[in-house]
Design an enzyme around this catalytic site. Sequence first.
Site, short mmCIF file in Angstrom:
data_model
loop_
_atom_site.label_atom_id
_atom_site.label_comp_id
_atom_site.label_asym_id
_atom_site.label_seq_id
_atom_site.Cartn_x
_atom_site.Cartn_y
_atom_site.Cartn_z
N GLY A 181 -18.68 6.38 21.98
CA GLY A 181 -17.64 5.38 21.72
C GLY A 181 -16.37 5.95 21.13
CB SER A 189 -16.67 12.66 19.90
OG SER A 189 -15.69 11.70 19.60
N GLY A 247 -24.08 5.84 20.84
CA GLY A 247 -24.49 7.24 20.75
C GLY A 247 -24.30 7.85 19.37
N GLY A 248 -23.08 7.77 18.84
CA GLY A 248 -22.80 8.32 17.52
C GLY A 248 -23.39 7.47 16.42
CE1 TYR A 288 -18.58 4.05 7.58
CE2 TYR A 288 -18.54 4.10 5.19
CZ TYR A 288 -18.67 3.41 6.36
OH TYR A 288 -18.86 2.05 6.31
C1 LIG Z 1 -13.52 0.86 13.42
C2 LIG Z 1 -14.79 1.52 12.95
C3 LIG Z 1 -15.76 0.75 12.36
C4 LIG Z 1 -16.96 1.31 11.93
N1 LIG Z 1 -17.91 0.52 11.35
C5 LIG Z 1 -19.10 1.06 10.99
C6 LIG Z 1 -20.14 0.25 10.44
O1 LIG Z 1 -20.00 -0.97 10.25
N2 LIG Z 1 -21.31 0.84 10.11
C7 LIG Z 1 -21.52 2.19 10.30
O2 LIG Z 1 -22.61 2.67 10.00
N3 LIG Z 1 -20.54 2.98 10.81
C8 LIG Z 1 -19.35 2.44 11.16
N4 LIG Z 1 -18.39 3.25 11.69
C9 LIG Z 1 -18.67 4.68 11.86
C10 LIG Z 1 -19.43 4.92 13.16
O3 LIG Z 1 -20.78 4.54 13.00
C11 LIG Z 1 -19.38 6.39 13.53
O4 LIG Z 1 -18.05 6.80 13.71
C12 LIG Z 1 -20.19 6.68 14.81
O5 LIG Z 1 -20.55 8.03 14.84
C13 LIG Z 1 -19.41 6.30 16.03
O6 LIG Z 1 -20.16 6.46 17.19
P1 LIG Z 1 -19.37 6.64 18.57
O7 LIG Z 1 -20.36 6.87 19.63
O8 LIG Z 1 -18.39 5.53 18.74
O9 LIG Z 1 -18.52 7.94 18.23
P2 LIG Z 1 -18.23 9.36 18.95
O10 LIG Z 1 -16.92 9.76 18.39
O11 LIG Z 1 -18.35 9.22 20.42
O12 LIG Z 1 -19.38 10.26 18.41
C14 LIG Z 1 -19.58 10.54 17.03
C15 LIG Z 1 -20.41 11.81 16.89
O13 LIG Z 1 -21.67 11.68 17.53
C16 LIG Z 1 -21.80 12.62 18.60
N5 LIG Z 1 -22.35 11.90 19.75
C17 LIG Z 1 -21.84 10.78 20.29
N6 LIG Z 1 -22.60 10.37 21.32
C18 LIG Z 1 -23.60 11.25 21.43
C19 LIG Z 1 -24.71 11.35 22.32
N7 LIG Z 1 -24.89 10.45 23.29
N8 LIG Z 1 -25.54 12.39 22.17
C20 LIG Z 1 -25.35 13.31 21.21
N9 LIG Z 1 -24.32 13.25 20.34
C21 LIG Z 1 -23.45 12.23 20.44
C22 LIG Z 1 -20.40 13.10 18.87
O14 LIG Z 1 -20.39 14.37 19.45
C23 LIG Z 1 -19.76 13.04 17.52
O15 LIG Z 1 -20.11 14.19 16.78
C24 LIG Z 1 -17.17 2.70 12.11
C25 LIG Z 1 -16.18 3.48 12.71
C26 LIG Z 1 -14.99 2.90 13.13
C27 LIG Z 1 -13.92 3.75 13.76
#
Ligand SMILES: Cc1cc2nc3c(=O)[nH]c(=O)nc-3n(C[C@H](O)[C@H](O)[C@H](O)COP(=O)(O)OP(=O)(O)OC[C@H]3O[C@@H](n4cnc5c(N)ncnc54)[C@H](O)[C@@H]3O)c2cc1C
Length: 536
Positions: free
Chosen positions: A110, A118, A183-184, A476
């Site tokens: 995401g 990422s 994913g993250g 975070y």
């Molecule tokens: C607006 C906002 C609101 C948020 N609210 C919350 C909340 O309420 N609760 C909470 O706990 N967190 C919250 N977060 C933090 C969020 O949980 C983390 O940023 C999370 O890692 C995001 O996942 P992503 O897949 O969108 O991110 P990405 O940027 O895609 O990935 C994050 C990390 O995980 C790795 N990764 C992603 N997908 C995979 C995969 N499929 N396999 C292996 N590694 C992978 C990436 O390489 C990177 O290191 C929030 C963040 C934002 C920006």
Amino acid sequence: MYLIIFFVFFAASYSIPLSSAAESVTIYEDFVRCFKNKTTISDDSLSDVVLSRTSVSFTPVLRAYIRNARFNTSTTPKPSIIILPRVDPHVQAAVICAKTLNLQLKIRSGGHDYDGLSYVSAVTFIVLDLSNYRNISVDIKDGGGGSAWVQTGATLGELYYRIWEKSEIHAFPAGICPTVGVGGHVSGGGYGHLIRKFGLTIDHVVDATIVDVNGQIHDRKSMGEDLFWALRGGGGGSFGVVLAFKVKLVTVPKTVTVFRIDKSTDQNALDIVHKWQFVAPRTDPGLFMRVLLASPTKNKTSTVNAKLRALYLGRADDVVSKMTEEFPELGLKKEDCQEMTWIQSLLWWMNHVDVDKVKPEVLLERKPDSAKFLKRKSDYVEKEITKPELNRLFQKLATLDRTGLVLNPYGGNLNATAVNETAFPHRHKLYKIQHSTTWSDAGPEAERLYIGNLRTAYRIMTPFVSKNPRSSYFNYRDIDIGVNDHGTDSYRKGEIYGRKYFGENFDRLVRVKTAVDPENFFRNEQSIPTLPTTRR
Ligand SMILES: Cc1cc2nc3c(=O)[nH]c(=O)nc-3n(C[C@H](O)[C@H](O)[C@H](O)COP(=O)(O)OP(=O)(O)OC[C@H]3O[C@@H](n4cnc5c(N)ncnc54)[C@H](O)[C@@H]3O)c2cc1C
Ligand SMILES: *[C@@H]1O[C@H](CO)[C@@H](O)[C@H](O)[C@H]1NC(C)=O
Ligand SMILES: *[C@@H]1O[C@H](CO)[C@@H](O)[C@H](O)[C@H]1NC(C)=O
Ligand SMILES: *[C@@H]1O[C@H](CO)[C@@H](O)[C@H](O)[C@H]1NC(C)=O
Ligand SMILES: *[C@@H]1O[C@H](CO)[C@@H](O)[C@H](O)[C@H]1NC(C)=O
Ligand SMILES: *[C@@H]1O[C@H](CO)[C@@H](O)[C@H](O)[C@H]1NC(C)=O
Ligand SMILES: *[C@@H]1O[C@H](CO)[C@@H](O)[C@H](O)[C@H]1NC(C)=O
């Protein structure tokens, strides 16, 4: 010191792009040759799956899941290529080819990583973008309580919506912002307003599929319990590409209650926040009360405003009588409360005031290519801050423009899972602080000012938060707490941020990492290091 090194890397790649245009052409050609060999992809489809920098889709695809405008500038390092897999063999080939060609692979679901790990890197890199991996299948009867398989490129909003389509009383305990990627979020722990009732997201993960460093696909059974343990809280990026998670659903009442109460100084914000520390982590697990502290932006005063936002898994009358007894200072009245369904409460947390006028379909909106400038940090509080100390803190925070503190209560059933049962270690804390700054004006001056303010807030919180080490929440993401270039000192550098994120679970994460990826192919600036060869 690590921070400085990291910035030097970034600065270096700003002035002399490490991945030059010519280099990226070579990488594209080599990669495509390998990719075609390892898959049965047609030439027609290839251009939708492997994007070179000259592809018309390259920039829109890259920007679609940039969620922090700080990493959306002309000088931000860009990947040499982007791979947009449509089927599993594409992911398998991407891993094998990146490894064969010795390319740094960044995995993006995401894109919500707060420091952009990422999709940004100081060294030449490629991005594996899982945004086409968004299938969700919900089985409301499975195992009695219901379950779902969800691919990692799906968003939390999509998962909530697909569950709601099948049942209004089934839910899933995860983050509050619907655009966050599975994913993250899931691999990094995951929490939301159900944390006190049901614990973390990872406490409800029962299976996963992953592509390992050899391009093999595993489920829980074939990956083994060690790796499955690491994927619950240790972050996916160190171990492989997670394709999907299987999660157990939970049930919530047909009617839930939300309320918001805003206090400024003259309305005893100080007394309320002080007392909140005693009530919010200890009260009924069905009640989640978050507090946002921020310097007033409109009318400058010498202290902060406190905004309380709460969800109660029950009726308004019940939470009002509970609060009258436990927290009379709050003065909660029935008029402050709104009763609604679970899905509507998600819309309310998205700041929709009149939830009857909003369709749950807003949970499906991905809002591509939209972001503000931001920086986040985190802390854990283990002991209530005294009123005089809190008062001094409020006065200092009031001088820091655009700095906010979000206090999230722990307690309740969060400790029903043992600290070593998943990789997430912070289960016995009183509450978590998110240090937060968000702004809209581009340029280095604003960035210096607001990130500077945020770091000041972090510094003045030092006496009141966890120590040795000062803990952080992995999801975070905060590169200030240490970064790793995976050179000769990789383990020692990894231990610095690793113990802050994972506490005593760090050692087991290192053992798992060393076993499943001994050559450290799956790495980023804050991944789990392998054991030095001398210690294997
Ligand atoms: C607006 C906002 C609101 C948020 N609210 C919350 C909340 O309420 N609760 C909470 O706990 N967190 C919250 N977060 C933090 C969020 O949980 C983390 O940023 C999370 O890692 C995001 O996942 P992503 O897949 O969108 O991110 P990405 O940027 O895609 O990935 C994050 C990390 O995980 C790795 N990764 C992603 N997908 C995979 C995969 N499929 N396999 C292996 N590694 C992978 C990436 O390489 C990177 O290191 C929030 C963040 C934002 C920006
Ligand atoms: C394809 O890969 C195999 C090994 O997997 C190798 O033997 C073969 O030479 C490759 N063919 C081409 C056309 O690259
Ligand atoms: C999603 O499901 C559809 C329909 O079953 C299937 O065709 C598609 O390949 C799946 N996508 C992925 C990425 O698995
Ligand atoms: C701003 O603060 C002053 C002094 O406390 C007060 O008199 C005034 O009404 C406030 N203005 C607004 C718009 O809140
Ligand atoms: C990135 O910048 C462009 C302008 O260069 C803007 O149109 C776009 O909305 C921005 N996207 C994000 C995610 O910041
Ligand atoms: C969990 O915390 C509560 C207090 O919040 C305490 O009463 C209980 O004993 C703890 N349980 C475990 C297993 O540590
Ligand atoms: C967790 O720790 C307990 C002792 O505190 C131990 O008995 C148990 O085996 C550990 N579990 C794992 C999975 O390491």
